[in-house]
Scaffold this motif. Structure first.
Motif, mmCIF file in Angstrom:
data_model
loop_
_atom_site.group_PDB
_atom_site.id
_atom_site.type_symbol
_atom_site.label_atom_id
_atom_site.label_comp_id
_atom_site.label_asym_id
_atom_site.label_seq_id
_atom_site.Cartn_x
_atom_site.Cartn_y
_atom_site.Cartn_z
ATOM 1 N N ALA A 478 -21.893 -16.436 1.712
ATOM 2 C CA ALA A 478 -21.926 -16.000 3.106
ATOM 3 C C ALA A 478 -21.234 -16.990 4.026
ATOM 4 C CB ALA A 478 -23.371 -15.778 3.550
ATOM 5 N N ALA A 479 -21.447 -18.290 3.796
ATOM 6 C CA ALA A 479 -20.849 -19.298 4.684
ATOM 7 C C ALA A 479 -19.321 -19.246 4.624
ATOM 8 C CB ALA A 479 -21.355 -20.690 4.314
ATOM 9 N N SER A 480 -18.769 -19.120 3.415
ATOM 10 C CA SER A 480 -17.319 -19.049 3.277
ATOM 11 C C SER A 480 -16.755 -17.810 3.967
ATOM 12 C CB SER A 480 -16.929 -19.041 1.797
ATOM 13 O OG SER A 480 -17.339 -20.234 1.171
ATOM 14 N N VAL A 481 -17.441 -16.684 3.822
ATOM 15 C CA VAL A 481 -16.984 -15.452 4.459
ATOM 16 C C VAL A 481 -17.013 -15.586 5.977
ATOM 17 C CG1 VAL A 481 -17.528 -13.011 4.818
ATOM 18 C CG2 VAL A 481 -17.653 -13.990 2.525
ATOM 19 N N LEU A 482 -18.090 -16.166 6.514
ATOM 20 C CA LEU A 482 -18.192 -16.326 7.962
ATOM 21 C C LEU A 482 -17.099 -17.247 8.498
ATOM 22 C CD1 LEU A 482 -22.047 -16.602 8.560
ATOM 23 C CD2 LEU A 482 -20.546 -14.675 9.033
ATOM 24 N N VAL A 483 -16.811 -18.331 7.775
ATOM 25 C CA VAL A 483 -15.766 -19.250 8.220
ATOM 26 C C VAL A 483 -14.406 -18.550 8.211
ATOM 27 C CG1 VAL A 483 -14.482 -21.332 7.609
ATOM 28 C CG2 VAL A 483 -16.972 -21.360 7.571
ATOM 29 N N ALA A 768 -26.913 -3.339 5.138
ATOM 30 C CA ALA A 768 -27.535 -4.284 6.079
ATOM 31 C C ALA A 768 -27.019 -5.692 5.836
ATOM 32 C CB ALA A 768 -29.056 -4.234 5.940
ATOM 33 N N GLU A 769 -26.819 -6.060 4.562
ATOM 34 C CA GLU A 769 -26.290 -7.395 4.264
ATOM 35 C C GLU A 769 -24.871 -7.557 4.799
ATOM 36 O OE1 GLU A 769 -25.164 -10.158 0.370
ATOM 37 O OE2 GLU A 769 -26.512 -8.439 0.136
ATOM 38 N N TYR A 770 -24.031 -6.546 4.577
ATOM 39 C CA TYR A 770 -22.652 -6.665 5.054
ATOM 40 C C TYR A 770 -22.558 -6.533 6.575
ATOM 41 C CZ TYR A 770 -21.102 -6.636 0.233
ATOM 42 O OH TYR A 770 -20.898 -6.975 -1.090
ATOM 43 N N ALA A 771 -23.437 -5.708 7.148
ATOM 44 C CA ALA A 771 -23.461 -5.629 8.611
ATOM 45 C C ALA A 771 -23.865 -6.963 9.219
ATOM 46 C CB ALA A 771 -24.416 -4.523 9.057
ATOM 47 N N SER A 772 -24.794 -7.659 8.556
ATOM 48 C CA SER A 772 -25.192 -8.984 9.041
ATOM 49 C C SER A 772 -24.017 -9.953 8.978
ATOM 50 C CB SER A 772 -26.363 -9.520 8.203
ATOM 51 O OG SER A 772 -27.486 -8.671 8.298
ATOM 52 N N LEU A 773 -23.239 -9.881 7.875
ATOM 53 C CA LEU A 773 -22.054 -10.742 7.779
ATOM 54 C C LEU A 773 -21.048 -10.407 8.888
ATOM 55 C CD1 LEU A 773 -21.312 -10.897 3.941
ATOM 56 C CD2 LEU A 773 -21.955 -12.780 5.427
ATOM 57 N N GLY A 774 -20.825 -9.105 9.136
ATOM 58 C CA GLY A 774 -19.899 -8.719 10.194
ATOM 59 C C GLY A 774 -20.368 -9.173 11.563
ATOM 60 N N ALA A 775 -21.668 -9.021 11.834
ATOM 61 C CA ALA A 775 -22.200 -9.455 13.124
ATOM 62 C C ALA A 775 -22.095 -10.967 13.273
ATOM 63 C CB ALA A 775 -23.654 -9.003 13.258
ATOM 64 N N GLY A 776 -22.384 -11.682 12.186
ATOM 65 C CA GLY A 776 -22.273 -13.141 12.245
ATOM 66 C C GLY A 776 -20.848 -13.596 12.474
ATOM 67 N N ALA A 777 -19.889 -12.958 11.769
ATOM 68 C CA ALA A 777 -18.479 -13.323 11.957
ATOM 69 C C ALA A 777 -18.015 -12.992 13.373
ATOM 70 C CB ALA A 777 -17.616 -12.592 10.933
ATOM 71 N N ALA A 815 -14.791 -6.563 13.280
ATOM 72 C CA ALA A 815 -15.530 -7.335 12.275
ATOM 73 C C ALA A 815 -16.512 -6.449 11.525
ATOM 74 C CB ALA A 815 -16.250 -8.498 12.945
ATOM 75 N N LEU A 816 -17.246 -5.630 12.260
ATOM 76 C CA LEU A 816 -18.216 -4.746 11.611
ATOM 77 C C LEU A 816 -17.512 -3.725 10.724
ATOM 78 C CD1 LEU A 816 -20.728 -4.123 14.548
ATOM 79 C CD2 LEU A 816 -21.157 -5.393 12.436
ATOM 80 N N LEU A 817 -16.371 -3.215 11.188
ATOM 81 C CA LEU A 817 -15.649 -2.210 10.405
ATOM 82 C C LEU A 817 -15.161 -2.797 9.091
ATOM 83 C CD1 LEU A 817 -14.459 0.643 10.311
ATOM 84 C CD2 LEU A 817 -12.420 -0.257 11.423
ATOM 85 N N VAL A 818 -14.562 -4.020 9.147
ATOM 86 C CA VAL A 818 -14.033 -4.637 7.938
ATOM 87 C C VAL A 818 -15.151 -4.906 6.932
ATOM 88 C CG1 VAL A 818 -12.976 -6.743 7.020
ATOM 89 C CG2 VAL A 818 -11.997 -5.623 9.023
ATOM 90 N N THR A 819 -16.238 -5.499 7.414
ATOM 91 C CA THR A 819 -17.312 -5.862 6.483
ATOM 92 C C THR A 819 -18.038 -4.630 5.956
ATOM 93 O OG1 THR A 819 -18.732 -6.239 8.419
ATOM 94 C CG2 THR A 819 -17.676 -8.158 7.439
#
Length: 842
Positions: A478-483, A768-777, A815-819
C-alpha cells in the motif's frame, strides 16, 4: 568465475520456464527510458541544426543592431572589414489596412514590418507561396505577409494594402524567412516590403520605435566571434550592439536547454516512480520462486549464488525493457517531426545521438539495479525453512548493510546522472534535492494516511474492517502504491491549480487593472490631435501617458557594462536598448526607498531614479552613476533616488529608469499613452487613430492577454502530458502491487469462501480496499500539489491565491477511477478462481 558460470546456467534454464509477472517491470523501465532518450535525441538534433544553420538564423556571419536611427554611412563603413558583404533592414510595428473601396478604407491591423534591401537575404532563402523570388515580389511596391495577416484583414494575394501614405500590393504569402533570430519576438503577423516602400509610407517618424539591422557576410578566413569581440572592445560605449553567429546557439539554447532540462528530469521522475513498480515486480517474481530458492539452498547453493542467479535474470530482462525504451525514444522524434517543425525556427535532421541514448540506458540499468536489489538481497539472507514459511507468514526484513550500501551507491549515481545529464546543471541539483525531500515527505505521509485509513476502517462494517486490515498486513504494498500514485496526482493537482490562478488573473484580475489599449510612436506635435481623438470617443479616456526614448546602458558606476558584475535576474536590462522616460514631478503611486526626487524646476546635471530590484542587481545606490547611449550620445546621470520595485501585475506603464528633464527632453522622442476604453469602444478608437495618425501603433491588451492565455494553455498541456506519464507509471506500480498481493488475496478469498462469504461480500471487500488506496492517493496528491501550487503563487508569481475546485475534483475522481478499475479487474480474476484447486495443492 565458476560461481558466475553456474549462476548463468541456472538463470538461463529458469528463464526458459517464463518470467511471468514481470510485464510491469518491462513497462516501467521502457516508459522512463523512452522519455529520457526522446528528449535527449530532440535536443541533440536541435544543437546540430543550430551549429549548421547559425548564419542563416542570424542572417549573416555577424549582425549589428541599432535602435531608433540608422547608423551614418561613414560610421558603418569604418566598422566593416574589407571585402565584407552587407544587407540592411528595418524592423518596426505598423498599422496596415485593406485598400478597399469602402469609405473607411477597411479594417486596420497591426503588423510586424521588415523593410529589406536588394541584398537580402545573405544566407538562406525566403519561402513564398506561390513560389517566386523575394525581390520580384517586392519590386514596384510589392509586399509579402504571413497568412495570419491576410486572415485578419480579409484579403488575398493580389489585393492592395494601405501602409501609411503608400499603397502596396500583396504578391505572396510568407511561409518562412531565414533570419528569425535577427529581430525581436513579434506579437503581430509579419509583413515584408522593400526599403523604398517604407520610406514612401512616412510611417517611420523621428523617435519612433524601430530597429535598424545590418547583416554582414565576412570575408573568408575571418573569425566572426573574434571580429565581434574586437568591435566591442574598440567601441565600448556605442549605441549599437553586434552579435556573431556563434551567439545564436546560446541564445536559443536559453529556451531549449531549460525545456530539455525540465522534460529530461520529468522522464527521470517517471523512471524513479517506475522504480517502485520494478521493485514490486521483482518482489512478486521472487515470491513466486520461493520454493525454487528454498530448494536451491537446501541443495547447498550459497546466498551469493542465489543472489547472482536472480540478479542475472533481472538485469537480462532489464536489458530487454531498456532496449525497447531506447528504440521508442530514438524513433519518437521522427514521429513528431511535423509538430517540432511548427514550434522551432530551424529544420531538424534527426539521427541517432549516442550520448542521450547512453544516458537513458545508464539511468534505466541503475534504476533496475537499485530497486531490484532490495527484494533480492532480502531473499538471499533467508534460511530454507523461513523461505517455506514465507508463503503463509511473511516477515518484514531489511537487507544487510553491504546491500544497503550498494543501493545507496546506485542512488548516488542516479543523482549524478540527473545533474550531469541535463543542460541546466543548477536545475539538476535542485531536482536531486527536491526529489529526496519529496520522497521522504511522500513516504511519511503515505504511512500516516495508511494509519488514518486503518483507524477509520476499524469502526465500519466487516468488509471495511477487513480492507483496512489488508492495508497494514505484513508484506502490503500500500505504501509504495500511495507514493507512486500520489506523485503523479500531486503534479497534476499543482498544474491544474496554477493554471486556474493564472487564467483567473488573465480573465478577471489583469483586465480590471490594465488599460484596454496602449498607443506608441505618438509624435510630440501629434499629442493634442491624439488627445482630441480620445476625448471625442465616448467611453474612452487616457489613463497614463509619458514621453518615451530608447537608450542603452553603457556604464555602471563608471565600469563598462560588459565588465560590470550584473546579476543574472536583471541582465535583460543591458542586453539591448531599453525604454526610458523623463519626469519633472514625482509620478503618481511612486514610493522612494532611498534618496529623494529632484525639484520640479531642476536644471542641473542629469539625474536618474532607478527601480529597486535593478539597482540591487547592478550593485549601485544613491550617488553612483549610470551612463546611457542615447541616439549616439553618451549621457552620464547620477542616481538621485531608488524606487520601490515595479508591480508589473498591475498592468500599468512602468519604467526602470526615469531621468530628470533638461537634457534628455531635447532629444527626438515619442509619446506613449495607455487608454481605458469601455466595451465595444476599442475598435472604433483604433480605427479613428489609424486614419488620422497612420504612424501611431496601437497594442491591444486584450490580444496580448489572449496570446498569454494561449501560451499558458500550451505550457499547461505539455506539463499535464508529463504528469500523465508519471501517473501512468504510478498505475503500473498499482498493477505490480496487485500482482504481488494476488497470491495472498487468493488464499484470503478461498478461506472466506470456505467460511461462507458470498461473491458479493468478497467484491465489497476488495473494492473497499482499492477505494481506500484511491482515496489515500488522492489525499496525498491534493495536499502536496496544493501546498506546491500555493508556494509558487506566493513566492514566485506574487499573486492572490484562488482555489480552483475543478482540478481537485478531477484529481480525486481520477485516482478513484484508476484504483477501482484495477481493483475490479483483479477481483474478477480472483472470484473466478475455484477454491478446490487451491485446497488440493500440497
Amino acid at each position: 568465475m565458476r560461481n558466475l558460470k553456474i549462476a548463468w546456467i541456472v538463470a538461463r534454464r529458469e528463464m526458459r520456464g517464463g518470467m511471468r509477472g514481470l510485464a510491469v517491470f518491462l513497462a516501467c523501465l521502457a516508459i522512463g527510458v523512452a522519455a529520457i532518450a526522446a528528449v535527449g535525441s530532440v535536443q541533440g538534433a536541435i544543437d546540430a541544426a543550430l551549429r549548421r544553420d547559425a548564419a542563416v538564423l542570424l542572417g549573416g556571419d555577424a549582425a549589428i543592431e541599432n535602435a531608433n536611427r540608422p547608423l551614418p554611412a561613414a560610421e558603418l563603413a569604418g566598422l566593416l572589414p574589407q571585402g565584407a558583404r552587407l544587407s540592411e533592414a528595418v524592423r518596426t510595428n505598423v498599422m496596415v489596412a485593406s485598400a478597399a473601396a469602402e469609405p473607411d478604407g477597411g479594417r486596420h491591423v497591426v503588423a510586424a514590418l521588415k523593410a529589406v534591401d536588394g541584398a537580402y537575404p545573405l544566407f538562406g532563402a525566403v519561402e513564398l507561396a506561390p513560389a517566386m523570388r523575394l525581390q520580384d515580389a517586392l519590386e514596384n511596391g510589392g509586399a509579402v505577409a504571413e497568412q495570419a495577416l491576410l486572415t485578419r484583414l480579409g484579403v488575398a494575394v493580389g489585393d492592395r494594402l494601405q501602409l501609411g501614405e503608400r499603397e502596396i500590393e500583396l504578391r505572396a504569402v510568407l511561409v518562412r524567412e531565414p533570419d528569425v533570430m535577427a529581430g525581436r519576438l513579434e506579437i503581430a503577423p509579419r509583413l515584408i516590403v522593400a526599403q523604398d516602400a517604407l520610406a514612401a509610407s512616412a510611417v517611420l517618424q523621428p523617435g519612433a520605435l524601430a530597429h535598424h539591422l545590418y547583416r554582414i557576410a565576412l570575408p573568408d578566413g575571418t573569425d566572426p566571434a573574434a571580429w565581434v569581440e574586437a568591435l566591442h572592445e574598440g567601441n565600448p560605449e556605442s549605441s549599437w550592439r553586434a552579435r556573431s553567429r556563434a551567439e545564436v546557439q546560446p541564445r536559443i539554447a536559453r529556451l531549449t536547454d531549460r525545456l530539455a532540462t525540465f522534460l529530461s528530469l520529468a522522464g527521470l521522475t517517471s523512471l524513479l516512480v517506475g522504480g517502485l513498480g520494478v521493485g514490486l515486480a521483482v518482489r512478486g517474481y521472487v515470491e513466486s520462486r520461493i520454493a525454487t530458492i528454498a530448494t536451491l539452498k537446501s541443495l547447498g547453493a550459497g546466498s551469493r549464488q542465489v543472489l547472482a542467479i536472480y540478479l542475472v535474470q533481472i538485469l537480462l530482462l532489464a536489458a530487454v525493457g531498456i532496449a525497447a525504451g531506447l528504440v521508442a525514444g530514438a524513433l519518437l522524434p521522427f514521429a513528431i517531426d511535423g509538430l517540432l517543425a511548427g514550434l522551432l525556427p530551424i529544420r531538424l535532421d534527426h539521427a541517432l545521438y549516442p550520448g542521450p541514448l547512453l544516458l537513458a540506458a545508464g539511468a534505466g540499468f541503475l534504476t533496475a539495479f537499485v530497486f531490484a536489489l532490495w527484494p533480492l538481497s532480502i531473499a538471499r539472507e533467508i534460511s530454507p525453512a523461513a523461505l517455506f514459511r514465507d508463503e503463509v507468514a511473511p516477515e518484514r526484513r531489511l537487507p544487510r548493510p553491504s546491500a544497503l550500501a550498494a543501493i545507496g551507491g546506485g542512488l548516488a549515481l542516479l543523482a549524478l546522472l540527473a545533474v550531469l545529464g541535463v543542460p541546466q546543471k543548477v536545475i539538476g541539483m535542485w531536482f536531486v534535492g527536491a526529489a529526496v525531500a519529496a520522497s521522504l515527505l511522500l513516504a511519511l505521509l503515505a504511512r500516516l494516511v495508511i494509519g488514518l485509513l486503518h483507524r477509520l476502517g476499524r469502526h465500519g462494517p466487516l468488509p471495511i474492517r477487513l480492507a483496512a486490515g489488508n492495508l497494514r498486513r505484513p508484506g502490503s504494498s500500500a505504501a509504495s502504491v500511495l507514493v507512486a500514485l500520489g506523485a503523479g496526482l500531486a503534479v497534476l493537482t499543482m498544474v491544474g491549480l496554477l493554471q486556474g490562478v493564472l487564467e483567473r488573473e488573465l480573465e478577471q484580475g489583469l483586465p480590471d487593472r490594465a488599460p484596454s489599449v496602449v498607443f506608441i510612436d505618438i509624435q510630440p506635435d501629434q499629442w493634442q490631435r491624439f488627445g482630441a481623438l480620445v476625448e471625442e470617443t465616448e467611453g474612452a479616456q487616457i489613463a497614463q501617458s509619458a514621453p518615451l526614448l530608447r537608450a542603452r546602458v553603457v556604464r555602471i558606476a563608471g565600469v563598462p557594462v560588459d565588465e560590470a558584475a550584473v546579476a543574472e535576474h536583471v541582465r535583460w536590462t543591458v542586453r539591448r536598448d531599453r525604454g526610458l522616460t523623463y519626469a519633472a514631478a514625482t509620478p503618481p503611486d511612486t514610493e522612494l526607498v532611498a534618496g529623494r526626487w529632484w525639484p520640479e524646476d531642476y536644471a542641473g546635471e542629469p539625474l536618474v531614479s532607478v527601480e529597486e530590484e535593478v539597482a540591487r542587481g547592478y550593485g549601485v545606490g544613491v550617488g553612483d552613476t549610470l551612463a546611457f547611449n542615447l541616439l549616439g550620445r553618451v549621457i552620464e546621470a547620477r542616481i538621485a533616488s531608488i524606487r520601490r520595485e515595479i508591480d508589473w501585475s498591475r498592468g500599468r506603464l512602468g519604467f526602470v529608469f526615469i531621468l530628470s528633464p533638461g537634457v534628455i527632453d531635447k532629444a527626438p522622442h515619442t509619446m506613449i499613452a495607455a487608454v481605458e476604453a469601455a466595451p465595444g469602444v476599442e475598435l472604433p478608437l483604433t480605427e479613428a487613430v489609424a486614419r488620422a495618425l497612420p504612424n501611431v501603433t496601437p497594442i491591444s491588451i486584450g490580444e496580448v492577454v489572449a496570446r498569454l492565455g494561449e501560451a499558458i494553455g500550451t505550457i499547461g498541456l505539455a506539463v499535464r502530458i508529463v504528469a500523465a506519464v508519471t501517473l501512468a507509471t504510478g498505475a503500473l506500480v498499482l498493477a505490480g502491487a496487485v500482482n504481488v498481493s494476488r497470491q495472498r488475496q487468493l488464499y484470503q478469498t478461498v478461506l472466506l469462501k470456505v467460511l461462507g462469504a458470498r461473491r458479493a461480500d468478497l467484491l465489497r471487500l476488495f473494492l473497499a480496499e482499492y477505494a481506500s488506496l484511491g482515496a489515500g492517493a488522492a489525499l496525498l496528491g491534493l495536499v502536496i500539489g496544493g501546498i506546491g501550487a500555493w508556494l509558487v503563487v506566493w513566492l514566485v508569481l506574487d499573486l492572490d491565491w484562488h482555489l480552483a475546485p475543478l482540478p481537485a475534483i478531477a484529481v480525486a475522481a481520477g485516482a478513484l477511477l484508476v484504483t477501482l478499475a484495477s481493483g475490479a479487474l483483479a477481483t474478477w480474476r480472483l472470484l473466478r478462481a475455484p477454491a478446490g484447486l487451491l485446497l488440493r495443492r500440497p
